[in-house]
Write an enzyme that holds these catalytic residues in place. Structure first.
Site, PDB file in Angstrom:
ATOM      1  N   GLU A  53       0.624  -1.350   0.066  1.00 38.57           N
ATOM      2  CA  GLU A  53      -0.103   0.205   0.180  1.00 38.57           C
ATOM      3  C   GLU A  53       0.807   1.352  -0.041  1.00 38.57           C
ATOM      4  OE1 GLU A  53      -2.719  -3.239   1.782  1.00 38.57           O
ATOM      5  OE2 GLU A  53      -0.463  -2.515   2.082  1.00 38.57           O
ATOM      6  N   PHE A 115     -11.394  -6.996  14.195  1.00 38.93           N
ATOM      7  CA  PHE A 115     -10.660  -7.534  13.580  1.00 38.93           C
ATOM      8  C   PHE A 115     -10.191  -6.467  12.420  1.00 38.93           C
ATOM      9  CE2 PHE A 115      -9.106  -9.802   9.555  1.00 38.93           C
ATOM     10  CZ  PHE A 115      -7.906 -10.309  10.069  1.00 38.93           C
ATOM     11  N   GLN A 116      -8.980  -6.347  12.131  1.00 42.33           N
ATOM     12  CA  GLN A 116      -8.474  -5.335  11.333  1.00 42.33           C
ATOM     13  C   GLN A 116      -9.134  -3.576  11.545  1.00 42.33           C
ATOM     14  OE1 GLN A 116      -8.334  -6.973   7.317  1.00 42.33           O
ATOM     15  NE2 GLN A 116      -6.249  -7.709   7.796  1.00 42.33           N
ATOM     16  N   LYS A 165     -17.456  -0.640   6.238  1.00 43.04           N
ATOM     17  CA  LYS A 165     -18.084  -1.555   5.432  1.00 43.04           C
ATOM     18  C   LYS A 165     -19.417  -1.547   5.158  1.00 43.04           C
ATOM     19  CE  LYS A 165     -17.589  -6.862   4.660  1.00 43.04           C
ATOM     20  NZ  LYS A 165     -17.233  -6.686   3.308  1.00 43.04           N
ATOM     21  N   MET A 482      24.483   9.403   1.831  1.00 43.78           N
ATOM     22  CA  MET A 482      24.349  10.492   2.706  1.00 43.78           C
ATOM     23  C   MET A 482      24.509  10.446   3.956  1.00 43.78           C
ATOM     24  SD  MET A 482      24.030  13.659   2.163  1.00 43.78           S
ATOM     25  CE  MET A 482      23.140  14.219   0.474  1.00 43.78           C
TER      26      MET A 482
END
Length: 574
Positions: A53, A115-116, A165, A482
């Site tokens: 993602e 959940f999630q 959802k 760097m």
């Protein structure tokens, strides 16, 4: 209003169509599967399946930077949404228009640690321009219209839209009501500069003996490159760009004195330090420009133009602030300058240019070509030669980023794609992919390092799926360049955790993903290899170029010094 009714997922798709969205970048998961099903059943909005993602946000970001359009991201709830945080912050720091659609658990489970479940609105609040919680499916078109309006107007930025959802339930149908216009009572960006401030600014500009125009990313965002160039030429003024403003005026324009700031040119930083008037356009005086703010250009009158009033006098006091959209304010300034009875002191200006030319003649970007190792500067010059300066250049973050900024003169706006504010390693490859998707017939080159490329290297798989023939040029110095440079300069050469002691064979790795891999070991191989890579138009090419690991980026401002206190090369100060 249509007579046909749609479920929440279909309302999202219909709204995206109304907003003329071509691509949405994302990764599926449980809370957004209904929306993915709706996307599957239409052909107008194409979904690009990334492998992580974070890469979706960077692809959308690169697409937005190159086109000026809003980049759109879709992620599931919980880990899908939190994986977007770095990309959201990247876009926020650089004022990039982006809308992130995030799934969420059903509304009746929010707050139950389902959940999630993650409070993505809360997580992202410090790094978004605005966010929306959708609590009624019929409001989806209106919410998305507002999200896109906020993301793309004023000072642009990312907007998060949370979609529980149950808002996407296929069984519940609604009318599609998309607003003809979008206005928000509490959000009204100022566009026109105050006439009194315009008059003050014009008087200061025309009476200046040592004027410098300092332009930033706002010029790119506002699509005002042509107006800026006309202003520069009408005044015959020296102009410097920030890292984010490169391409705002052609890098080969005679009035361009180079990038300013931490790794800016001697002539740019000297001009700033000695100016009596600085016209700052769409720039925010960040710390990589100012160095020590107490020593910053003490003799200059600052005229600061920005659409965001909170950016003015935030770090450096503006003597003449002008709040407004650059396209409008530049028109106001140019009109007032053309009509003003005040005439520029051309004699003083000629003296000023003679001084600037004397700094320019010191050739601060010259570098040693001794030895048999490939210099990273030479790689960028070879890319410029092979592409005739016309490529879109995306970079990761580190030495290679600064070398690209210094040695590839950008002719056009939106040609330079880099993470300036946040400095996000892993940005370069997915950003270059977003550019290539937007402009498949243009050359999209990712300049990266052996450290940065491994942050999102899995997107080589996405490149194969969508035939994104970007060119990946890795300046491989076997270290975090760097970091190592700072350790050389500040920490007595103690290279703590900056060496990459176990690197993959990048050529074989690229080939395992189905692409072309080329390794370059010697200077004689460099230009032919880059020319060959650019001649391959239908395949991704990964160039693994072994460069001198001891090379530093110069010039470099001396920490806590004035803007023009600089190291020109190892052991040599300006």
């Amino acid at each position: 209003m249509s007579t046909q009714q749609y479920n929440g997922s279909e309302l999202v798709v219909q709204a995206l169509k109304a907003l003329k969205v071509k691509y949405i970048f994302g990764y599926p998961g449980g809370s957004v599967l209904d929306l993915y099903d709706a996307l599957f059943q239409q052909d107008d909005v194409e979904h690009i399946l990334v492998r992580h993602e974070q890469a979706a946000t960077h692809m959308a970001d690169g697409y937005a930077r190159a086109t000026g359009e809003v980049g759109v991201v879709l992620a599931t709830s919980g880990p899908g949404a939190t994986n977007c945080i770095t990309g959201i912050a990247t876009a926020y720091m650089d004022s990039i228009p982006m809308v992130v659609l995030s799934g969420q658990v059903p509304t009746n489970l929010i707050g139950d640690d389902a959940f999630q479940e993650t409070d993505i609105v809360g997580c992202s609040r410090p790094i978004v321009k605005h966010s929306f919680n959708c609590r009624s499916a019929k409001d989806i078109p209106k919410i998305l219209a507002k999200a896109f309006y906020i993301a793309s107007t004023g000072r642009p930025g990312p907007v998060v839209v949370e979609l529980p959802k149950d808002m996407l339930n296929p069984a519940l149908k609604f009318d599609f009501e998309f607003p003809a216009t979008t206005e928000l009572r509490t959000y009204s960006p100022n566009t026109k500069g105050h006439p009194k401030q315009i008059r003050k600014a014009v008087a200061a500009i025309l009476e200046a003996k040592k004027l410098v125009i300092y332009s930033g990313g706002g010029i790119i965002i506002s699509n005002t490159s042509e107006q800026l160039t006309h202003l520069v030429e009408s005044l015959n003024a020296p102009i410097t760009n920030t890292l984010m403003g490169l391409g705002g005026i052609s890098g080969v324009h005679p009035n361009f004195v180079g990038m300013l700031g931490m790794h800016g040119s001697l002539e740019a930083n000297k001009a700033m330090a000695n100016a009596d008037v600085i016209l700052a356009l769409g720039a925010r005086f960040d710390d990589r420009v100012t160095n020590n703010v107490k020593k910053f250009c003490p003799n200059a009158t600052i005229v600061h133009v920005d659409v965001d009033p909170t950016s003015i006098s935030k770090t450096i006091k503006a003597h003449i602030p002008v709040v407004g959209c650059l396209s409008t304010v530049l028109e106001q300034l140019q009109t007032a300058i053309d009509k003003s009875p005040i005439k520029i002191d051309r004699s003083a200006q000629e003296d000023w240019w003679r001084q600037i030319i004397s700094w320019r003649e010191q050739k601060c970007l010259s570098y040693s070509t001794a030895g048999d190792k490939i210099k990273p500067q030479a790689v960028i010059e070879a890319i410029y030669k092979a592409t005739n300066g016309d490529a879109y250049i995306s970079s990761d973050v580190g030495q290679h980023q600064m070398f690209a900024a210094q040695y590839y003169p950008f002719k056009n706006p939106r040609q330079w794609i880099n993470s300036g504010g946040l400095g996000t390693m892993g940005f370069g490859l997915p950003a270059a992919m977003g550019v290539k998707l937007a402009f498949p017939d243009k050359e999209s080159v990712c300049v990266t390092g052996d450290g940065s490329i491994q942050m999102n290297i899995q997107e080589l798989s996405t490149c194969l799926q969508y035939n994104l023939a970007v060119k990946v040029v890795s300046l491989n110095n076997r270290s975090l360049g760097m970091v190592r440079q700072w350790q050389d300069m500040v920490y007595g050469g103690r290279h703590s955790s900056s060496y990459m002691e176990s690197l993959p064979d990048f050529v074989k790795l690229a080939e395992s993903y189905g692409h072309v891999g080329i390794r370059v070991n010697t200077l004689d191989e460099l230009q032919p290899a880059i020319d060959k890579a650019m001649s391959i138009t239908d395949r991704l090419v990964f160039l693994d170029i072994l460069v001198d690991e001891n090379e530093h980026v110069y010039p470099m401002q001396i920490k806590l010094g004035a803007v023009d206190e600089m190291w020109l090369r190892k052991g040599v100060k300006a």
